[in-house]
Design an enzyme around this catalytic site. Structure first.
Site, PDB file in Angstrom:
ATOM      1  N   GLN A   3      -3.669 -23.159   3.116  1.00  0.00           N
ATOM      2  CA  GLN A   3      -5.020 -23.657   2.834  1.00  0.00           C
ATOM      3  C   GLN A   3      -5.070 -24.280   1.440  1.00  0.00           C
ATOM      4  O   GLN A   3      -4.670 -23.662   0.457  1.00  0.00           O
ATOM      5  CB  GLN A   3      -6.048 -22.520   2.977  1.00  0.00           C
ATOM      6  CG  GLN A   3      -7.487 -22.975   2.817  1.00  0.00           C
ATOM      7  CD  GLN A   3      -7.943 -23.973   3.891  1.00  0.00           C
ATOM      8  OE1 GLN A   3      -7.642 -23.824   5.063  1.00  0.00           O
ATOM      9  NE2 GLN A   3      -8.656 -25.010   3.467  1.00  0.00           N
ATOM     10  N   LYS A   9     -10.633 -21.498  11.321  1.00  0.00           N
ATOM     11  CA  LYS A   9      -9.411 -21.934  12.009  1.00  0.00           C
ATOM     12  C   LYS A   9      -8.853 -20.796  12.872  1.00  0.00           C
ATOM     13  O   LYS A   9      -8.442 -21.015  14.008  1.00  0.00           O
ATOM     14  CB  LYS A   9      -8.385 -22.417  10.968  1.00  0.00           C
ATOM     15  CG  LYS A   9      -8.815 -23.744  10.319  1.00  0.00           C
ATOM     16  CD  LYS A   9      -8.023 -24.118   9.069  1.00  0.00           C
ATOM     17  CE  LYS A   9      -8.630 -25.394   8.451  1.00  0.00           C
ATOM     18  NZ  LYS A   9      -7.995 -25.807   7.193  1.00  0.00           N
ATOM     19  N   ASP A  43      -0.127 -29.173   9.809  1.00  0.00           N
ATOM     20  CA  ASP A  43      -1.258 -29.681   9.024  1.00  0.00           C
ATOM     21  C   ASP A  43      -0.916 -31.042   8.391  1.00  0.00           C
ATOM     22  O   ASP A  43      -1.755 -31.664   7.750  1.00  0.00           O
ATOM     23  CB  ASP A  43      -1.590 -28.654   7.927  1.00  0.00           C
ATOM     24  CG  ASP A  43      -3.027 -28.767   7.432  1.00  0.00           C
ATOM     25  OD1 ASP A  43      -3.871 -29.316   8.169  1.00  0.00           O
ATOM     26  OD2 ASP A  43      -3.306 -28.314   6.313  1.00  0.00           O
TER      27      ASP A  43
END
Ligand code: NAP
Length: 287
Positions: free
Chosen positions: A103, A59, A126
């Protein structure tokens, strides 16, 4: 048969993702030009899981590729929920950070939901907060959870008309199965959500015009579960580049299918990057 570039049945996630990244890059250039600002994605990684570290690295690399910065925050496996929540709150208040990625998964002793909820909706690029998921179910404008939002872009790129189709989603996690079902419903599909307690899952999947596998079990979906002509999306990833779908057997029956790797994965990352650029545009009054 995993060579997406030359096969009309294969949905080439790398190719479509490049288009998303190109669009994100123009947004980044606009921010630099009109506001003198370089957008920044904060990436929060807790613990030593090698797969998670690889995802974060990929990412951050994509951010760099399009001229965006990233701020790596690495915390030890022994981090407490309180410590993680206060770190995320700090990032949420930092005006130089436009988006926050925590994450997933975090180590088991941490309350992941509490950590996700520390992300302010404006920086939830996200699509992991309860507010975000609620807005997704209402069909309102929001940063989508990146994997299902990326899947929707991929289906759109291949002109898959979802209206009236029967979509069967396998998996109901808050970051994948549930938001996937919400987005398919919003696109007027008739949606069945299946999970570990579903009885005779094969007979449900056999009825699907569109299958989205998000289980995390290699080759869980058998070839003979795929109705001839169905569209097959494989979000799963298990070690050894294995998806949730028995690819070769499913390929023979599907009209369109995503490869693993090179299908859903690149779309997830590109969606995250574009949503970070969008968050920055909004925060600077350009969107
Ligand atoms: P998760 O939180 O472990 O959820 C898995 C889901 O599968 C659960 O809802 C579970 O049901 C269901 N399930 C498990 N065993 C089942 C069975 N035997 N029959 C039917 N359903 C079953 O995983 P996740 O985070 O959603 O991720 C799923 C997969 O997607 C993983 O392989 C992950 O690596 C991959 N992934 C890929 C990307 C990408 O960018 N490509 C991004 C995120 C995740 P219950 O709810 O009943 O337990």
């Amino acid at each position: 048969m995993n060579d997406g570039a030359h096969d009309h049945k294969v949905m080439d996630g790398r190719l479509v993702a490049q288009g998303v990244l190109d669009r994100a890059q123009s947004k980044v250039e606009r921010l630099k030009r009109e506001r003198g600002v370089t957008p920044c994605l904060a990436t929060v990684l807790v613990g030593n899981d090698p797969a998670s570290a690889t995802y974060v690295r990929m990412k951050r690399k994509r951010c760099a590729d399009i001229g965006m910065t990233s701020l790596p925050v690495e915390m030890p496996a022994a981090t407490s929920t309180d410590e993680l929540v206060s770190e995320i709150r700090r990032l949420a208040q930092d005006a130089s950070v436009n988006g926050i990625l925590l994450q997933h998964p975090v180590p088991g002793h941490i309350d992941e939901r509490a950590a996700f909820e520390a992300i302010t909706p404006a920086k939830d690029v996200d699509g992991v907060t309860a507010t975000g998921l609620g807005l997704m179910w209402l069909g309102l404008n929001v940063f989508g959870s990146c994997t299902p939002a990326g899947i929707m872009s991929l289906l759109q790129a291949y002109a898959v008309d979802l209206a009236g189709k029967h979509a069967v989603v396998i998996g109901r996690s808050p970051i994948l199965g549930k938001p996937m079902a919400a987005m398919l419903l919003e696109a007027n599909a008739t949606v069945t959500i299946t999970h570990s307690r579903t009885r005779d899952i094969g007979s449900l999947v056999r009825q699907a015009d569109v299958i989205v596998a998000a289980v995390g079990k290699a080759h869980f979906v058998k070839g003979d579960w795929v109705k001839p002509g169905a569209v097959v999306v494989d979000a799963g990833y298990s070690e050894g580049n294995k998806g949730d779908v028995d690819y070769d057997a499913a390929y023979a029956r599907a009209s369109l299918i995503t490869p693993v790797p090179g299908g859903v994965g690149p779309m997830t990352i590109a969606t995250l990057i574009e949503q970070t650029a969008d968050a920055a545009l909004r925060q600077h009054g350009l969107m």
